[in-house]
Design a protein around this motif. Structure first.
Motif, PDB file in Angstrom:
ATOM      1  N   TYR A 309       7.108 -66.018  -3.987  1.00 52.71           N
ATOM      2  CA  TYR A 309       6.848 -64.844  -4.835  1.00 52.71           C
ATOM      3  C   TYR A 309       6.964 -63.572  -4.010  1.00 52.71           C
ATOM      4  CZ  TYR A 309       4.456 -61.392  -7.632  1.00 52.71           C
ATOM      5  OH  TYR A 309       4.156 -60.234  -8.308  1.00 52.71           O
ATOM      6  N   GLN A 310       7.811 -62.657  -4.486  1.00 50.38           N
ATOM      7  CA  GLN A 310       7.949 -61.357  -3.828  1.00 50.38           C
ATOM      8  C   GLN A 310       7.041 -60.377  -4.547  1.00 50.38           C
ATOM      9  OE1 GLN A 310       9.774 -58.598  -5.368  1.00 50.38           O
ATOM     10  NE2 GLN A 310       9.738 -57.194  -3.654  1.00 50.38           N
ATOM     11  N   SER A 311       6.020 -59.936  -3.855  1.00 52.93           N
ATOM     12  CA  SER A 311       5.025 -59.054  -4.455  1.00 52.93           C
ATOM     13  C   SER A 311       5.558 -57.630  -4.417  1.00 52.93           C
ATOM     14  CB  SER A 311       3.730 -59.178  -3.644  1.00 52.93           C
ATOM     15  OG  SER A 311       2.715 -58.450  -4.254  1.00 52.93           O
ATOM     16  N   SER A 312       5.922 -57.079  -5.572  1.00 56.67           N
ATOM     17  CA  SER A 312       6.549 -55.743  -5.577  1.00 56.67           C
ATOM     18  C   SER A 312       5.539 -54.686  -5.131  1.00 56.67           C
ATOM     19  CB  SER A 312       7.078 -55.419  -6.969  1.00 56.67           C
ATOM     20  OG  SER A 312       6.030 -55.458  -7.911  1.00 56.67           O
ATOM     21  N   SER A 342       4.211 -59.971   3.431  1.00 49.46           N
ATOM     22  CA  SER A 342       4.409 -59.785   1.985  1.00 49.46           C
ATOM     23  C   SER A 342       4.064 -58.361   1.547  1.00 49.46           C
ATOM     24  CB  SER A 342       3.585 -60.798   1.196  1.00 49.46           C
ATOM     25  OG  SER A 342       2.219 -60.617   1.495  1.00 49.46           O
ATOM     26  N   HIS A 343       3.445 -57.575   2.437  1.00 53.56           N
ATOM     27  CA  HIS A 343       3.112 -56.180   2.080  1.00 53.56           C
ATOM     28  C   HIS A 343       4.332 -55.266   2.225  1.00 53.56           C
ATOM     29  CE1 HIS A 343       2.735 -56.527   6.423  1.00 53.56           C
ATOM     30  NE2 HIS A 343       2.954 -55.222   6.507  1.00 53.56           N
ATOM     31  N   LEU A 344       5.408 -55.776   2.849  1.00 52.61           N
ATOM     32  CA  LEU A 344       6.556 -54.903   3.121  1.00 52.61           C
ATOM     33  C   LEU A 344       7.547 -54.855   1.969  1.00 52.61           C
ATOM     34  CD1 LEU A 344       7.410 -55.647   6.871  1.00 52.61           C
ATOM     35  CD2 LEU A 344       6.170 -53.690   5.923  1.00 52.61           C
ATOM     36  N   CYS A 345       8.128 -53.688   1.771  1.00 54.94           N
ATOM     37  CA  CYS A 345       9.098 -53.437   0.699  1.00 54.94           C
ATOM     38  C   CYS A 345      10.395 -54.228   0.929  1.00 54.94           C
ATOM     39  CB  CYS A 345       9.394 -51.944   0.694  1.00 54.94           C
ATOM     40  SG  CYS A 345      10.576 -51.423  -0.541  1.00 54.94           S
ATOM     41  N   CYS A 346      11.047 -54.624  -0.170  1.00 56.09           N
ATOM     42  CA  CYS A 346      12.325 -55.347  -0.068  1.00 56.09           C
ATOM     43  C   CYS A 346      13.506 -54.403   0.094  1.00 56.09           C
ATOM     44  CB  CYS A 346      12.534 -56.212  -1.309  1.00 56.09           C
ATOM     45  SG  CYS A 346      12.788 -55.260  -2.827  1.00 56.09           S
ATOM     46  N   GLY A 347      13.254 -53.089  -0.054  1.00 56.78           N
ATOM     47  CA  GLY A 347      14.337 -52.117   0.131  1.00 56.78           C
ATOM     48  C   GLY A 347      14.983 -51.648  -1.162  1.00 56.78           C
TER      49      GLY A 347
END
Ligand code: SF4
Ligand code: SF4
Length: 413
Positions: A309-312, A342-347
């Motif tokens: 899960y990618q936490s937005s 998981s706290h980092l942005c996906c860009g």
């Protein structure tokens, strides 16, 4: 920290707000540890604290340079720094004010202005974006590989159920989502239908205004907010229980209408009501499934499928709802694999993929490596921008988490 902004400038309510935010910062630097751009670039000016200093200096001297603008542009507005800050500095609001000010003090080149105006004239309007996307799909084979990946594949959306329940909630269609991931709202409507709630959308509602807000066009953003409020108001008066947001980026924006329109005598009260009624889909589903314990609905639908899960950022840092989707998915029988950082942005970050392509790509590569490390079978997200961004480079399926609740392959109810 101390500030010395001229009394004349402080007459502007936005600058006065920026001043109070600046004064809350004690320049401890804790926020730098969780800032994605600082981690990539290692420069203080690409950290939250560095940008806070740049904004302070700009407002005190009433001057800005291309360099000031560059470092503010590189910020993702992911608000990871807000989650980390022990002093409650409202960095997200500060950067919006700083960006609007820097546009006046250090104007962009004609080409850059044209690019931004074109984005503002096209992206928030579904019909216009549809034309662009159709053309892009036609010429796709001729485009360079990097550009080809950014064009989303056509997604099939199964039918929305006909509204049949007394309990009704509004849903925002948005601007890009109906084109990029149309199955998200359809899946949300079908899941809620099974829980005794009908989702309805107001035909005149559209883009939430976030894109304009983040491209320093607050007046355009406010116009979109008023249009949405007008579109929703008759449904609210007719008893719509809530306004459901299936894209966390839009949800964050609509929850902020209350602040954005607070000085608008005609809309302030309505904006407050709209924001209070707005809930992310995960809040609604967790209320219905976990709190009301709806008759075991969806309890084993996952059957142990491994999900990353990618936490937005807009859900975990903006709306402070980190953990909600994860709890729902576990309850529904999915196995969530651990995801580092998981706290980092996906860009993705709105138009960041287009305006800061290199940094965006690095963040995407890092995010996908973290997501895939636990060998998942599927990647799930809560926001259309992240979902499309991840899908552009992923060899695993990337879905909105609500689609996992009605996975027909596993469906047990
Ligand atoms: S953590 Fe908060 S108080 Fe400390 S420098 Fe960052 S924004 Fe300022
Ligand atoms: S919003 Fe994100 S990118 Fe911008 S300063 Fe804060 S942590 Fe860094």
């Amino acid at each position: 920290m101390q500030t010395s902004i001229s009394p004349q400038l402080l007459n502007n309510p936005d600058i006065a707000e920026a001043d109070s935010i600046l004064r809350a910062c004690v320049h401890c630097g804790f926020c730098t540890a969780t800032c994605p751009t600082y981690q990539l670039l290692g420069s203080e000016l690409d950290s939250p604290r560095g940008r806070i200093y740049l904004i302070k200096e700009m407002l005190e001297t009433e001057q800005a340079s291309d360099k000031t603008r560059l470092h503010l542009d590189r910020c993702l507005t992911c608000r990871s720094c807000e989650t980390t800050c022990p002093s409650g500095v409202r960095y997200g609001r500060l950067i919006d004010i700083g960006r609007e000010y820097v546009e006046k003090k250090a104007p962009r080149s004609m080409l850059q202005r044209l690019l931004r105006k074109t984005m503002l004239a096209v992206i928030p309007y579904t019909a216009r974006m549809s034309v662009v996307l159709t053309l892009a799909r036609v010429v796709r084979p001729l485009l360079p590989a990097q550009l080809r990946k950014k064009i989303p594949a056509r997604q099939h959306a199964a039918a929305m159920p006909t509204p049949r329940h007394a309990r009704r909630m509004l849903v925002l269609e948005g601007c890009v989502q109906p084109l990029g991931t149309p199955n998200t709202n359809a899946a949300a409507a079908r899941v809620l239908d099974r829980l005794g709630i009908s989702l309805v959308s107001a035909p005149n509602a559209g883009c939430c205004g976030a894109l304009n807000q983040h491209l320093s066009d607050s007046s355009g953003a406010h116009a979109m907010m008023r249009r949405n409020i007008d579109a929703w108001w008759p449904y609210i008066e007719n008893g719509a229980e809530a306004i459901v947001m299936t894209a966390s980026g839009c949800g964050l924006m609509v929850k902020d209408y209350v602040h954005a329109l607070k000085d608008d005598a005609a809309y302030a009260d309505k904006a407050a009501r709209v924001s209070a009624l707005t809930h992310d889909l995960s809040e609604v589903i967790s209320g219905e499934i976990l709190i009301r314990e709806n008759p075991g609905a969806f309890a084993q639908v996952g059957r142990g499928t491994r999900v990353a899960y990618q936490s937005s950022c807009t859900l975990q840092h903006g709306q402070k709802l980190g953990g909600t989707v994860e709890t729902i998915l576990r309850h529904c029988g999915y196995e969530l694999v651990p995801v580092a950082d998981s706290h980092l942005c996906c860009g993705a970050a709105g138009t960041y993929t287009l305006l800061q392509a290199e940094l965006s790509l690095q963040l995407l590569e890092n995010k996908l490596a973290a997501l895939k490390h636990g060998k998942p079978e599927i990647i799930a997200s809560a926001n259309v921008g992240c979902q499309m961004h991840l899908a552009s480079a992923s060899d695993l399926p990337v879905k909105h988490w609500i689609e996992l609740l009605e996975n027909s392959r596993n469906q047990s109810t």
